[in-house]
Design a protein around this motif. Sequence first.
Motif, short mmCIF file in Angstrom:
data_model
loop_
_atom_site.label_atom_id
_atom_site.label_comp_id
_atom_site.label_asym_id
_atom_site.label_seq_id
_atom_site.Cartn_x
_atom_site.Cartn_y
_atom_site.Cartn_z
N THR A 1 0.80 -1.23 0.00
CA THR A 1 0.00 0.00 0.00
C THR A 1 0.83 1.28 0.00
O THR A 1 0.36 2.33 -0.44
N GLN A 2 2.09 1.18 0.46
CA GLN A 2 2.92 2.39 0.58
C GLN A 2 3.96 2.52 -0.54
O GLN A 2 4.69 3.50 -0.59
N GLY A 3 3.98 1.54 -1.45
CA GLY A 3 4.96 1.59 -2.55
C GLY A 3 6.36 1.23 -2.08
O GLY A 3 6.54 0.42 -1.18
N TRP A 4 7.36 1.88 -2.71
CA TRP A 4 8.74 1.59 -2.36
C TRP A 4 9.25 2.61 -1.34
O TRP A 4 8.97 3.81 -1.45
N LYS A 5 10.03 2.13 -0.37
CA LYS A 5 10.57 3.01 0.66
C LYS A 5 12.07 2.75 0.84
O LYS A 5 12.56 1.64 0.57
N SER A 6 12.76 3.78 1.29
CA SER A 6 14.20 3.68 1.57
C SER A 6 14.39 3.47 3.07
O SER A 6 13.97 4.28 3.88
N VAL A 7 15.04 2.34 3.43
CA VAL A 7 15.29 2.02 4.84
C VAL A 7 16.73 1.55 4.97
O VAL A 7 17.42 1.26 3.99
N LYS A 8 17.21 1.47 6.21
CA LYS A 8 18.58 1.01 6.45
C LYS A 8 18.74 -0.45 6.03
O LYS A 8 17.88 -1.29 6.30
N CYS A 9 19.87 -0.75 5.40
CA CYS A 9 20.09 -2.09 4.84
C CYS A 9 20.24 -3.15 5.93
O CYS A 9 20.07 -4.34 5.64
N ASN A 10 20.57 -2.73 7.15
CA ASN A 10 20.74 -3.73 8.20
C ASN A 10 19.45 -4.02 8.96
O ASN A 10 19.44 -4.77 9.94
N ASN A 11 18.33 -3.41 8.51
CA ASN A 11 17.03 -3.80 9.07
C ASN A 11 16.70 -5.22 8.65
O ASN A 11 17.22 -5.73 7.65
N ARG A 12 15.80 -5.85 9.39
CA ARG A 12 15.44 -7.24 9.09
C ARG A 12 14.03 -7.25 8.50
O ARG A 12 13.06 -6.82 9.14
N ASN A 13 13.93 -7.74 7.23
CA ASN A 13 12.66 -7.77 6.51
C ASN A 13 12.53 -9.06 5.73
O ASN A 13 13.49 -9.84 5.59
N ASN A 14 11.35 -9.29 5.20
CA ASN A 14 11.14 -10.37 4.24
C ASN A 14 11.71 -9.94 2.89
O ASN A 14 12.14 -8.80 2.72
N TRP A 15 11.66 -10.82 1.88
CA TRP A 15 12.29 -10.46 0.60
C TRP A 15 11.64 -11.22 -0.56
O TRP A 15 10.90 -12.20 -0.35
N ILE A 16 11.94 -10.76 -1.78
CA ILE A 16 11.40 -11.36 -3.00
C ILE A 16 12.56 -11.68 -3.92
O ILE A 16 13.41 -10.83 -4.21
N CYS A 17 12.62 -12.93 -4.37
CA CYS A 17 13.65 -13.38 -5.30
C CYS A 17 13.08 -13.52 -6.71
O CYS A 17 11.90 -13.77 -6.89
N GLU A 18 14.00 -13.43 -7.72
CA GLU A 18 13.60 -13.54 -9.12
C GLU A 18 14.60 -14.39 -9.88
O GLU A 18 15.80 -14.30 -9.64
N GLN A 19 14.11 -15.20 -10.81
CA GLN A 19 14.96 -15.94 -11.73
C GLN A 19 14.25 -16.07 -13.07
O GLN A 19 13.02 -15.90 -13.15
N LYS A 20 15.01 -16.36 -14.10
CA LYS A 20 14.42 -16.48 -15.42
C LYS A 20 13.53 -17.72 -15.48
O LYS A 20 13.86 -18.78 -14.91
N ALA A 21 12.42 -17.58 -16.18
CA ALA A 21 11.49 -18.71 -16.33
C ALA A 21 12.03 -19.69 -17.36
O ALA A 21 12.77 -19.31 -18.28
N LEU A 22 11.69 -20.95 -17.20
CA LEU A 22 12.08 -22.00 -18.14
C LEU A 22 11.18 -21.97 -19.35
O LEU A 22 9.94 -21.92 -19.22
N SER A 23 11.77 -22.00 -20.54
CA SER A 23 10.97 -22.03 -21.76
C SER A 23 10.54 -23.49 -22.01
O SER A 23 11.38 -24.38 -22.13
N VAL A 24 9.22 -23.71 -22.08
CA VAL A 24 8.69 -25.06 -22.29
C VAL A 24 7.80 -25.09 -23.52
O VAL A 24 7.35 -24.05 -23.99
#
Length: 276
Positions: A253-276
């Motif tokens: 709801t708040q978009g992107w925010k700038s916070v200290k890198c040593n804070n502890r948060n959840n995260w989102i990973c990305e990788q290329k999809a497999l072509s099938v």
Amino acid sequence: MAEDVNYASVVFKNKNRSRPEAKNEEETVYDEVKEKKNSTEQSPDTNDKKADGRRRHYRLLACCLVTFCVILLLGIIAICVYKSNVINLTAEKMNLTMQNQELEMEKRNLTNQINDMTTKGNELNISRAQWSIDAYCPRKDGGRQCKSCQPGWILFQSSCYVVLDYKTSTDRKTWEEARENCKIMSSDLVVVDNAEEKKNVSDNSYHRPGNEGYWIGLKADGRKWKWVDGSDLADSSWIETPTDGHCAISHQTQGWKSVKCNNRNNWICEQKALSV
């Protein structure tokens, strides 16, 4: 030589001769004595010349002897230097031989290590290939059904995303720790290329009490926002001005925010999809 002895021939003439004859005889006697004396006076010069000749001969012999000694000494010095050089070269040759043997041994060890690493690398590649097959094409009813993303990952456009969502702060990670976790899964923190992808990331940044947001692959570097792939943030309106030591999180709801890198948060990973 100290005392010169002059010999003269004295001839006694008959007194009965006439005066002129007697005078002639006297002159003859005088001439004979004079000649004897002159011949006697010349003998010391001859002896001096002989002595000078002997002295020159001795000096020449002495010079030859000294020259021979010098040549002999130089020869001895040259032989000593040569032997010393031979000894040094022999020792250097032995050292080089030992170094060559050590290098050969190191070469063999490195060759063995390379062969071992190649074997392990091949085994690892096979294992990863098998893992990829099992992950993207799981067995089902005796066969395999391949999908573009692994189970639990979300397909969007040409990429797969996984949202790591933990309820307790002890399970959450700093920005660097979150990125390392993504790399373990052959991925990286999400990089957003366009507005559609940004909306997809925001939609999956779930809003829950106590959850500030999800780490994405954006970090302040030299007062610029940079993605983990090295590119700059194209649209600066997506987030506030960066501060060094800060990283970006995505909130539903708040978009992107700038916070200290040593804070502890959840995260989102990305990788290329497999072509099938």
